[in-house]
Design a protein around this motif. Sequence first.
Motif, mmCIF file in Angstrom:
data_model
loop_
_atom_site.group_PDB
_atom_site.id
_atom_site.type_symbol
_atom_site.label_atom_id
_atom_site.label_comp_id
_atom_site.label_asym_id
_atom_site.label_seq_id
_atom_site.Cartn_x
_atom_site.Cartn_y
_atom_site.Cartn_z
ATOM 1 N N SER A 317 0.826 -1.208 0.000
ATOM 2 C CA SER A 317 0.000 0.000 0.000
ATOM 3 C C SER A 317 0.860 1.257 0.000
ATOM 4 O O SER A 317 0.406 2.318 -0.445
ATOM 5 N N LYS A 318 2.106 1.146 0.466
ATOM 6 C CA LYS A 318 2.967 2.327 0.510
ATOM 7 C C LYS A 318 3.253 2.887 -0.877
ATOM 8 O O LYS A 318 3.556 4.064 -1.024
ATOM 9 N N LEU A 319 3.149 2.040 -1.917
ATOM 10 C CA LEU A 319 3.475 2.507 -3.258
ATOM 11 C C LEU A 319 2.594 3.689 -3.676
ATOM 12 O O LEU A 319 3.059 4.611 -4.342
ATOM 13 N N THR A 320 1.305 3.638 -3.317
ATOM 14 C CA THR A 320 0.423 4.723 -3.736
ATOM 15 C C THR A 320 0.845 6.049 -3.107
ATOM 16 O O THR A 320 0.729 7.106 -3.726
ATOM 17 N N THR A 321 1.345 5.986 -1.874
ATOM 18 C CA THR A 321 1.843 7.192 -1.204
ATOM 19 C C THR A 321 3.178 7.628 -1.811
ATOM 20 O O THR A 321 3.417 8.818 -2.032
ATOM 21 N N TYR A 322 4.043 6.674 -2.085
ATOM 22 C CA TYR A 322 5.339 6.981 -2.682
ATOM 23 C C TYR A 322 5.188 7.722 -4.006
ATOM 24 O O TYR A 322 5.904 8.694 -4.284
ATOM 25 N N PHE A 323 4.277 7.266 -4.846
ATOM 26 C CA PHE A 323 4.143 7.870 -6.172
ATOM 27 C C PHE A 323 3.839 9.357 -6.069
ATOM 28 O O PHE A 323 4.387 10.172 -6.821
ATOM 29 N N TRP A 324 2.957 9.724 -5.153
ATOM 30 C CA TRP A 324 2.613 11.143 -5.023
ATOM 31 C C TRP A 324 3.758 11.974 -4.463
ATOM 32 O O TRP A 324 3.800 13.183 -4.653
ATOM 33 N N ALA A 325 4.694 11.339 -3.762
ATOM 34 C CA ALA A 325 5.805 12.096 -3.175
ATOM 35 C C ALA A 325 6.767 12.603 -4.239
ATOM 36 O O ALA A 325 7.562 13.514 -3.977
ATOM 37 N N GLY A 326 6.722 12.040 -5.446
ATOM 38 C CA GLY A 326 7.573 12.527 -6.525
ATOM 39 C C GLY A 326 9.035 12.198 -6.344
ATOM 40 O O GLY A 326 9.912 12.926 -6.823
ATOM 41 N N ARG A 327 9.318 11.092 -5.662
ATOM 42 C CA ARG A 327 10.694 10.644 -5.471
ATOM 43 C C ARG A 327 10.894 9.308 -6.182
ATOM 44 O O ARG A 327 9.973 8.494 -6.273
ATOM 45 N N ASP A 370 22.866 10.030 -10.520
ATOM 46 C CA ASP A 370 22.182 10.449 -11.749
ATOM 47 C C ASP A 370 20.901 11.199 -11.382
ATOM 48 O O ASP A 370 19.792 10.688 -11.546
ATOM 49 N N PRO A 371 21.037 12.427 -10.876
ATOM 50 C CA PRO A 371 19.856 13.170 -10.400
ATOM 51 C C PRO A 371 18.827 13.440 -11.492
ATOM 52 O O PRO A 371 17.632 13.512 -11.207
ATOM 53 N N ALA A 372 19.257 13.569 -12.745
ATOM 54 C CA ALA A 372 18.292 13.800 -13.822
ATOM 55 C C ALA A 372 17.377 12.583 -13.984
ATOM 56 O O ALA A 372 16.152 12.716 -14.148
ATOM 57 N N ARG A 373 17.961 11.404 -13.950
ATOM 58 C CA ARG A 373 17.160 10.173 -14.053
ATOM 59 C C ARG A 373 16.217 10.048 -12.859
ATOM 60 O O ARG A 373 15.045 9.666 -13.012
ATOM 61 N N GLN A 375 14.906 12.425 -11.127
ATOM 62 C CA GLN A 375 13.823 13.393 -11.273
ATOM 63 C C GLN A 375 12.768 12.901 -12.267
ATOM 64 O O GLN A 375 11.560 13.059 -12.044
ATOM 65 N N VAL A 376 13.212 12.294 -13.352
ATOM 66 C CA VAL A 376 12.269 11.753 -14.347
ATOM 67 C C VAL A 376 11.399 10.663 -13.712
ATOM 68 O O VAL A 376 10.180 10.608 -13.926
ATOM 69 N N MET A 377 12.001 9.810 -12.935
ATOM 70 C CA MET A 377 11.244 8.743 -12.283
ATOM 71 C C MET A 377 10.227 9.304 -11.290
ATOM 72 O O MET A 377 9.073 8.839 -11.232
ATOM 73 N N GLY A 378 10.636 10.281 -10.503
ATOM 74 C CA GLY A 378 9.710 10.885 -9.551
ATOM 75 C C GLY A 378 8.501 11.496 -10.243
ATOM 76 O O GLY A 378 7.353 11.324 -9.802
ATOM 77 N N ALA A 379 8.745 12.187 -11.354
ATOM 78 C CA ALA A 379 7.648 12.794 -12.106
ATOM 79 C C ALA A 379 6.742 11.727 -12.711
ATOM 80 O O ALA A 379 5.511 11.889 -12.758
ATOM 81 N N ALA A 380 7.321 10.610 -13.164
ATOM 82 C CA ALA A 380 6.523 9.529 -13.740
ATOM 83 C C ALA A 380 5.597 8.916 -12.691
ATOM 84 O O ALA A 380 4.446 8.565 -12.991
ATOM 85 N N GLY A 381 6.086 8.790 -11.469
ATOM 86 C CA GLY A 381 5.248 8.256 -10.403
ATOM 87 C C GLY A 381 4.030 9.123 -10.143
ATOM 88 O O GLY A 381 2.907 8.622 -9.973
#
Length: 413
Positions: A317-327, A370-373, A375-381
Amino acid sequence: MSGLRILIHGLNYAPEPTGIARYTAGMASGLAERGHNVRVVTGYPHYPAWSLEPGYTGLSSDEVVDGVPVRRLRHLVRGGSAGARIALEASFAAHSLARPMPPADVVLAVTPSLLGVSAALTSVRLTRRRRPALGIIVQDIYSRAVTETAVADGRLTRPVVRLEGGLLRAADGVSVIHDRFARTINRDLDVPLDRIRVIRNWSEPPSQEADPQWTRERLGWAEDEVIVLHAGNMGTKQGLENVIDAAGLVGPGGPRVRFVLLGDGNQRTLLERWAQGNHAVDLVRPLPDGAFAAALAHADILLVNERPGVSEMSVPSKLTTYFWAGRPVVAAVDPDGATAHEISSSGAGVVVAPGSPAELLRAVQQLAGDPARAQVMGAAGRRYAADVLSRQAAVDGYETWVRSLVDVRDARR
């Protein structure tokens, strides 16, 4: 269309802060907002700490949570062993059977808690007048949990499979939270596919904004540290000794990595002993909502860790919270399991083999470099949470399903 009388029966409910409780409570309030007469029978708050929350006393209590009448029934609270879990469920089931079931058109029983579901089924069958329809909501596949976490003697597996399969087949319909679950209960428990509905758990923007008072400094995190945060239950399924071992591999010459285990659970004491002398890992007690949101916002990487062999029993269930955190998310999980599938579908992180501390640390170090990568992953979440995991879609699904259960019941008369 007129509203239905809906009784929700499940062991976990708000104000428990993590896990199934928040989805059951959200479903209940969502259906009530749509004009249905919703009531809840549940246990006393106890998870994930496995101790009764202060203020809840007596054999039962009644309250209203977000406009929904909730009756709580006392039960034993023990965690850790299979016997303790059985005692907890059995006491809840016995107490619920001893109480008359409120009139309902539909009863929704939530797993895990097979004995609780069994009690709900018994109450439905004992109804003398118009028997309510029964729907079972599968949040975790109980028999898979027994097998994959090895918490019980192997001799229990077959009886649990028989019980779970029998209960699911006896219901008018079953809802599951992932397509993988539908295939598993069809294949392993002989539940017909046309009796199964997939309704995803949802993800919402945090109800509580990050408290600005909770900075990295106040959380005890240095600015040049890479904070890898695991939030939620510390149980057998999580296998968090893998994280502590990964922290033991952190050495000089690379980024300063600190693993933070935030939460509580029945394995916490063992993990504290395991982590003694390991300066690259911290165990932190649950934080207030605003501080918890701040911790997610200030972490560099969010972590899902599951013990080897766990693949189909649940979707964290933590995944749904993680995605909104943008990390970005690092998931040390079975590459063929439901959790890995969710990470792949979202594009929000990377998957590494479970039970491999070196692989976990290597993935963390690569993302940190690789901070750019990242950031892309956080935005995708965040995009995935907004587009696929909306509460409105879930409540729509539950409302449609509940009405279909009544139709199925009436057709069988």
